[in-house]
Design an enzyme around this catalytic site. Structure first.
Site, short mmCIF file in Angstrom:
data_model
loop_
_atom_site.label_atom_id
_atom_site.label_comp_id
_atom_site.label_asym_id
_atom_site.label_seq_id
_atom_site.Cartn_x
_atom_site.Cartn_y
_atom_site.Cartn_z
N ASP A 35 -4.22 -3.27 -7.60
CA ASP A 35 -4.99 -3.39 -6.52
C ASP A 35 -6.00 -4.67 -6.80
O ASP A 35 -5.88 -5.31 -7.66
CB ASP A 35 -5.94 -2.15 -6.28
CG ASP A 35 -6.20 -1.99 -4.79
OD1 ASP A 35 -6.88 -2.69 -4.13
OD2 ASP A 35 -5.72 -0.81 -4.25
N HIS A 179 8.99 0.50 14.21
CA HIS A 179 8.19 1.46 13.75
C HIS A 179 6.96 1.74 14.74
O HIS A 179 5.62 1.17 14.46
CB HIS A 179 7.66 1.17 12.48
CG HIS A 179 6.84 2.38 11.70
ND1 HIS A 179 7.31 3.79 11.74
CD2 HIS A 179 5.70 2.22 10.89
CE1 HIS A 179 6.41 4.42 10.99
NE2 HIS A 179 5.57 3.68 10.53
N1 APR Z 1 -3.40 -6.97 -2.73
C1 APR Z 1 -3.27 -5.81 -3.38
N2 APR Z 1 -3.92 -4.61 -2.65
C2 APR Z 1 -4.59 -4.80 -1.61
C3 APR Z 1 -4.78 -6.23 -1.02
C4 APR Z 1 -4.19 -7.13 -1.89
N3 APR Z 1 -4.08 -8.25 -1.13
N4 APR Z 1 -5.65 -5.99 0.11
C5 APR Z 1 -5.85 -4.57 -0.03
N5 APR Z 1 -5.26 -3.94 -0.92
C6 APR Z 1 -5.44 -2.67 -1.09
C7 APR Z 1 -6.59 -1.94 -0.91
O1 APR Z 1 -7.81 -2.36 -1.56
C8 APR Z 1 -6.50 -0.38 -0.93
O2 APR Z 1 -6.66 0.04 -1.95
O3 APR Z 1 -4.56 -1.89 -0.44
C9 APR Z 1 -4.96 -0.29 -0.51
C10 APR Z 1 -4.51 0.47 0.56
O4 APR Z 1 -4.68 1.74 0.47
P1 APR Z 1 -5.45 2.87 1.55
O5 APR Z 1 -6.48 1.87 2.31
O6 APR Z 1 -5.56 4.05 1.14
O7 APR Z 1 -4.22 2.65 2.63
P2 APR Z 1 -2.65 3.61 2.63
O8 APR Z 1 -3.27 4.93 3.37
O9 APR Z 1 -2.50 3.70 1.31
O10 APR Z 1 -2.04 2.55 3.63
C11 APR Z 1 -1.45 1.38 3.12
O11 APR Z 1 0.60 1.50 4.47
O12 APR Z 1 1.12 2.79 6.17
C12 APR Z 1 0.41 1.72 5.82
O13 APR Z 1 -0.60 1.49 7.71
C13 APR Z 1 -0.78 1.74 6.40
O14 APR Z 1 -0.80 -0.75 6.46
C14 APR Z 1 -1.38 0.48 5.76
C15 APR Z 1 -0.69 0.82 4.25
#
Ligand code: APR
Length: 312
Positions: A35, A179
């Site tokens: 992350d 989707h």
């Molecule tokens: N690089 C890596 N991770 C990142 C970056 C990046 N540049 N930017 C954001 N993140 C991380 C966030 O910090 C967060 O921990 O991506 C993670 C996303 O996790 P959640 O907010 O819990 O989202 P989640 O429910 O896992 O969904 C992620 O999948 O289904 C799709 O619409 C949904 O686009 C969303 C994605």
């Protein structure tokens, strides 16, 4: 010397955590849970929590939480969930402005550190994000695929099974297209253990189920305030497993189209065979005229969002 496969999960949020859990419980390989720096400790904590499961469940795989791309180097599989999920009232397309710079950052780093990985994109808006990942990395189309159809088909199958009063194991269905709210359940090929679904479920019930499937993600966002994560993670793991174990599974996935079904230079949900070479082929089936009309409509919506991506 035999080594375990390395699976890098980009995004350690809700889906990322469940992906990690499934990878180790299915013993598919070692996990890197990545992350951004601001979430590094969160990723490390989640990794440690999950790794402590190894003593209880009895698996040997390791889970490393990190914010360093170098830790992802040489990954065999990369699953991308980086981005912001939907909030109630938002469409998947509303996420484009926030998630476009994120997918570009991920693509640039993936190209530098994981040039040989099989990549599954989950971030939304899915068809646009996976398109941009492929465009930015220039990875071969066999190695970049989007997860949507397995999940959408799973939702459709569950609702049909409940309506028919049969086991979900006996319902076979495929949902194609983008989707989004105009995805295409292929009713002409939907069966309950080979029997036409139309003979077991009344037409108006099926119409309601199609509508619920199309809005299936939104229904969960409305209930939880954030996106679904268990079924999305399982769907991506089915795809990763098909690649890692060379299963040659026929799954509906967002694949890069070069003329199949009459569309080019876009990603959209079609039946594909996933095996050890990645997306080994796109399967073209004959759709009913109504299904083809629906697919055309869905393709138009996907194209409009891909156009936004190309302009920015
Ligand atoms: N690089 C890596 N991770 C990142 C970056 C990046 N540049 N930017 C954001 N993140 C991380 C966030 O910090 C967060 O921990 O991506 C993670 C996303 O996790 P959640 O907010 O819990 O989202 P989640 O429910 O896992 O969904 C992620 O999948 O289904 C799709 O619409 C949904 O686009 C969303 C994605």
């Amino acid at each position: 010397m035999a080594t375990r496969k390395k699976i890098a999960l980009i995004g350690a949020g809700n889906i990322g955590g469940e992906l990690a859990n499934l990878v180790v419980s299915k013993q598919l390989g070692d996990v890197v849970l990545f992350d951004i720096p601001a979430k590094e400790n969160f990723a490390k904590g989640k990794a440690l929590d999950l790794e402590q499961n190894s003593a209880i469940h009895g698996f040997d795989a390791s889970i490393l939480g990190t914010s360093k791309w170098s830790d992802c180097a040489g990954a065999d599989v990369l699953i991308v969930t980086a981005g912001i999920p939907r909030k109630p009232g938002q469409s998947r397309d509303d996420l484009i402005a926030t998630n476009l710079p994120i997918i570009r950052d991920v693509a640039d780093n993936a190209k530098a550190h994981c040039p040989n990985a099989f990549v599954i994109v989950i971030s939304n808006p899915l068809d646009a994000m996976v398109y941009e990942f492929k465009r930015r990395t220039d990875f071969p189309k066999e190695r970049v695929v989007g997860m949507a159809g397995v999940l959408d088909s799973g939702r459709f199958q569950l609702f049909l099974a409940r309506a028919a009063g049969v086991s979900v194991k006996d319902v076979r269905a495929t949902v194609l297209g983008g989707h989004g709210d105009d995805m295409v359940p292929v009713l002409s090929a939907t069966t309950i253990n080979g029997l036409p679904v139309s003979q077991l479920v009344p037409a108006e019930t099926i119409a309601g189920i199609i509508d619920r499937t199309r809005k299936g993600g939104g229904e969960i966002v409305g209930l939880m305030g954030t996106s679904a994560f268990y079924a999305p993670a399982s769907s991506a793991i089915a795809m990763a497993e098909a690649y890692l174990l060379d299963q040659k599974r026929l799954l509906p996935c967002a694949a890069f189209l070069t003329g199949e079904y009459g569309y080019s230079d876009m990603y959209m949900g079609v039946p594909v065979v996933i095996g050890g070479k990645g997306v080994e082929r796109i399967v073209q089936v004959v759709l009913s005229p109504e299904e083809k009309t629906m697919l055309d409509k869905s393709a138009k919506s996907v194209q409009s969002i891909v156009d936004v991506v190309k302009k920015n």
